[in-house]
Design a protein around this motif. Sequence first.
Motif, PDB file in Angstrom:
ATOM      1  N   ASP A   8      19.469  84.756  27.082  1.00 39.47           N
ATOM      2  CA  ASP A   8      20.135  84.225  28.280  1.00 39.47           C
ATOM      3  C   ASP A   8      21.018  83.008  28.004  1.00 39.47           C
ATOM      4  O   ASP A   8      21.678  82.500  28.924  1.00 39.47           O
ATOM      5  CB  ASP A   8      19.091  83.845  29.350  1.00 39.47           C
ATOM      6  N   ASP A   9      21.060  82.550  26.753  1.00 43.39           N
ATOM      7  CA  ASP A   9      21.877  81.360  26.458  1.00 43.39           C
ATOM      8  C   ASP A   9      23.351  81.591  26.770  1.00 43.39           C
ATOM      9  O   ASP A   9      24.062  80.654  27.158  1.00 43.39           O
ATOM     10  CB  ASP A   9      21.707  80.957  24.987  1.00 43.39           C
ATOM     11  N   HIS A  10      23.805  82.840  26.643  1.00 44.54           N
ATOM     12  CA  HIS A  10      25.222  83.124  26.909  1.00 44.54           C
ATOM     13  C   HIS A  10      25.584  82.847  28.368  1.00 44.54           C
ATOM     14  O   HIS A  10      26.736  82.534  28.677  1.00 44.54           O
ATOM     15  CB  HIS A  10      25.547  84.581  26.552  1.00 44.54           C
ATOM     16  N   LYS A  11      24.593  82.949  29.273  1.00 47.91           N
ATOM     17  CA  LYS A  11      24.863  82.671  30.689  1.00 47.91           C
ATOM     18  C   LYS A  11      25.220  81.200  30.894  1.00 47.91           C
ATOM     19  O   LYS A  11      26.108  80.867  31.684  1.00 47.91           O
ATOM     20  CB  LYS A  11      23.635  83.026  31.543  1.00 47.91           C
ATOM     21  N   VAL A  12      24.501  80.317  30.186  1.00 44.84           N
ATOM     22  CA  VAL A  12      24.793  78.879  30.263  1.00 44.84           C
ATOM     23  C   VAL A  12      26.208  78.613  29.738  1.00 44.84           C
ATOM     24  O   VAL A  12      26.992  77.888  30.362  1.00 44.84           O
ATOM     25  CB  VAL A  12      23.765  78.063  29.440  1.00 44.84           C
ATOM     26  N   ASN A  13      26.534  79.236  28.606  1.00 46.91           N
ATOM     27  CA  ASN A  13      27.866  79.037  28.015  1.00 46.91           C
ATOM     28  C   ASN A  13      28.960  79.516  28.957  1.00 46.91           C
ATOM     29  O   ASN A  13      29.997  78.857  29.108  1.00 46.91           O
ATOM     30  CB  ASN A  13      27.958  79.786  26.680  1.00 46.91           C
ATOM     31  N   ALA A  14      28.734  80.662  29.597  1.00 45.13           N
ATOM     32  CA  ALA A  14      29.734  81.222  30.510  1.00 45.13           C
ATOM     33  C   ALA A  14      29.942  80.317  31.719  1.00 45.13           C
ATOM     34  O   ALA A  14      31.076  80.140  32.189  1.00 45.13           O
ATOM     35  CB  ALA A  14      29.306  82.629  30.956  1.00 45.13           C
ATOM     36  N   MET A  15      28.857  79.723  32.211  1.00 47.48           N
ATOM     37  CA  MET A  15      28.968  78.826  33.354  1.00 47.48           C
ATOM     38  C   MET A  15      29.751  77.571  32.982  1.00 47.48           C
ATOM     39  O   MET A  15      30.571  77.082  33.765  1.00 47.48           O
ATOM     40  CB  MET A  15      27.577  78.454  33.889  1.00 47.48           C
ATOM     41  N   GLU A  16      29.520  77.059  31.765  1.00 47.04           N
ATOM     42  CA  GLU A  16      30.271  75.881  31.328  1.00 47.04           C
ATOM     43  C   GLU A  16      31.768  76.181  31.293  1.00 47.04           C
ATOM     44  O   GLU A  16      32.588  75.398  31.791  1.00 47.04           O
ATOM     45  CB  GLU A  16      29.815  75.426  29.939  1.00 47.04           C
ATOM     46  N   VAL A  17      32.127  77.323  30.733  1.00 42.27           N
ATOM     47  CA  VAL A  17      33.546  77.703  30.630  1.00 42.27           C
ATOM     48  C   VAL A  17      34.162  77.850  32.008  1.00 42.27           C
ATOM     49  O   VAL A  17      35.266  77.349  32.276  1.00 42.27           O
ATOM     50  CB  VAL A  17      33.695  79.015  29.828  1.00 42.27           C
ATOM     51  N   ALA A  18      33.451  78.524  32.931  1.00 45.80           N
ATOM     52  CA  ALA A  18      33.985  78.758  34.279  1.00 45.80           C
ATOM     53  C   ALA A  18      34.196  77.441  35.035  1.00 45.80           C
ATOM     54  O   ALA A  18      35.233  77.247  35.691  1.00 45.80           O
ATOM     55  CB  ALA A  18      33.034  79.670  35.058  1.00 45.80           C
ATOM     56  N   ILE A  19      33.223  76.532  34.941  1.00 45.68           N
ATOM     57  CA  ILE A  19      33.344  75.251  35.648  1.00 45.68           C
ATOM     58  C   ILE A  19      34.445  74.402  35.027  1.00 45.68           C
ATOM     59  O   ILE A  19      35.219  73.756  35.730  1.00 45.68           O
ATOM     60  CB  ILE A  19      31.989  74.495  35.641  1.00 45.68           C
ATOM     61  N   ASP A  20      34.533  74.423  33.710  1.00 43.76           N
ATOM     62  CA  ASP A  20      35.572  73.669  33.018  1.00 43.76           C
ATOM     63  C   ASP A  20      36.962  74.162  33.435  1.00 43.76           C
ATOM     64  O   ASP A  20      37.874  73.354  33.682  1.00 43.76           O
ATOM     65  CB  ASP A  20      35.385  73.805  31.508  1.00 43.76           C
ATOM     66  N   GLU A  21      37.118  75.469  33.537  1.00 47.06           N
ATOM     67  CA  GLU A  21      38.404  76.038  33.962  1.00 47.06           C
ATOM     68  C   GLU A  21      38.724  75.647  35.403  1.00 47.06           C
ATOM     69  O   GLU A  21      39.881  75.344  35.734  1.00 47.06           O
ATOM     70  CB  GLU A  21      38.384  77.562  33.812  1.00 47.06           C
ATOM     71  N   ALA A  22      37.697  75.635  36.266  1.00 48.43           N
ATOM     72  CA  ALA A  22      37.910  75.242  37.667  1.00 48.43           C
ATOM     73  C   ALA A  22      38.349  73.779  37.754  1.00 48.43           C
ATOM     74  O   ALA A  22      39.229  73.431  38.552  1.00 48.43           O
ATOM     75  CB  ALA A  22      36.623  75.473  38.472  1.00 48.43           C
ATOM     76  N   CYS A  23      37.747  72.935  36.929  1.00 44.98           N
ATOM     77  CA  CYS A  23      38.132  71.514  36.911  1.00 44.98           C
ATOM     78  C   CYS A  23      39.568  71.347  36.413  1.00 44.98           C
ATOM     79  O   CYS A  23      40.334  70.534  36.952  1.00 44.98           O
ATOM     80  CB  CYS A  23      37.177  70.724  36.013  1.00 44.98           C
ATOM     81  N   THR A  24      39.937  72.122  35.402  1.00 44.04           N
ATOM     82  CA  THR A  24      41.306  72.061  34.876  1.00 44.04           C
ATOM     83  C   THR A  24      42.306  72.474  35.945  1.00 44.04           C
ATOM     84  O   THR A  24      43.374  71.857  36.084  1.00 44.04           O
ATOM     85  CB  THR A  24      41.440  72.978  33.636  1.00 44.04           C
ATOM     86  N   ARG A  25      41.971  73.509  36.718  1.00 43.61           N
ATOM     87  CA  ARG A  25      42.868  73.965  37.797  1.00 43.61           C
ATOM     88  C   ARG A  25      43.034  72.879  38.848  1.00 43.61           C
ATOM     89  O   ARG A  25      44.134  72.657  39.367  1.00 43.61           O
ATOM     90  CB  ARG A  25      42.328  75.248  38.440  1.00 43.61           C
ATOM     91  N   ILE A  26      41.941  72.194  39.180  1.00 42.83           N
ATOM     92  CA  ILE A  26      42.015  71.133  40.194  1.00 42.83           C
ATOM     93  C   ILE A  26      42.901  69.994  39.713  1.00 42.83           C
ATOM     94  O   ILE A  26      43.725  69.464  40.464  1.00 42.83           O
ATOM     95  CB  ILE A  26      40.600  70.618  40.535  1.00 42.83           C
ATOM     96  N   ILE A  27      42.742  69.615  38.444  1.00 42.63           N
ATOM     97  CA  ILE A  27      43.572  68.529  37.906  1.00 42.63           C
ATOM     98  C   ILE A  27      45.051  68.926  37.941  1.00 42.63           C
ATOM     99  O   ILE A  27      45.919  68.129  38.321  1.00 42.63           O
ATOM    100  CB  ILE A  27      43.129  68.175  36.471  1.00 42.63           C
ATOM    101  N   ALA A  28      45.333  70.175  37.563  1.00 43.43           N
ATOM    102  CA  ALA A  28      46.721  70.629  37.526  1.00 43.43           C
ATOM    103  C   ALA A  28      47.319  70.783  38.928  1.00 43.43           C
ATOM    104  O   ALA A  28      48.478  70.415  39.168  1.00 43.43           O
ATOM    105  CB  ALA A  28      46.803  71.965  36.780  1.00 43.43           C
ATOM    106  N   LYS A  29      46.521  71.297  39.849  1.00 45.80           N
ATOM    107  CA  LYS A  29      47.043  71.627  41.184  1.00 45.80           C
ATOM    108  C   LYS A  29      46.980  70.449  42.148  1.00 45.80           C
ATOM    109  O   LYS A  29      47.899  70.206  42.927  1.00 45.80           O
ATOM    110  CB  LYS A  29      46.247  72.808  41.750  1.00 45.80           C
TER     111      LYS A  29
END
Length: 239
Positions: free
Chosen positions: A58-79
């Motif tokens: 299940d470790d991949h689930k943690v990694n996937a969540m980190e990537v998704a949240i990081d991308e959402a934060c990047t979108r907020i900074i850009a937009k």
Amino acid sequence: MLDNMSLSRHISGQFNAELESIRTHVLAMGGLVEQQLTDALKAMHRQDVDLARRVIKDDHKVNAMEVAIDEACTRIIAKRQPTASDLRLVIAIIKTITDLERIGDVAESIAKVALENFTNKQYNLLVSLEALGQHAARMLHEVLDAFARMDVKAAIRVYQEDDRIDREYEAIIRQLMTYMMEDPRSIPNVLQVMWSARSIERVGDRCQNICEYIIYFVKGKDIRHTSPQEMEIFMDNNR
């Protein structure tokens, strides 16, 4: 035509909803990491191979969540180009998920120890880590609760807990060193237990980091690398 003020309110409301959604996802990630750590410690103490394999899987689930949240934060900074407290929140979230992902890695590593073969006598060494593990897991639970409420006082209390974890870790290392000297054949397995103890101790350090991010968001103050005297003054002023 849309009134400029109502348009501003609409954009602001949407922005708030985006920030709240990200915070919710951080807490969901924190919940998963907490479960991973708890299960890994349980698997190690019980030598539960099935549970250990599930943690690793299940470790991949943690990694996937980190990537998704990081991308959402990047979108907020850009937009949104956030400023002031909104920008501090986004920065705090980006840093928090990095530490949570690393705690997830610790859980995976501890679970792998549960797959190793220990003699009955050496198994007692794993049991000696139980109190340290429970302390670290409790610290993680409390820092996630502080993050959910952005509670500076709670963050300070958790921050100070790391000293106790450090002392427990040092006592365990002394015990393990003695064990190795008495039985040199045990060195390979004892080194694994030492490594596990170090990993658990690092969870406390990660939780302490998250406390710093909470304080940074709420107070706008970066307390990293402050002297012990300055830290004491800050804590006295915010208890």
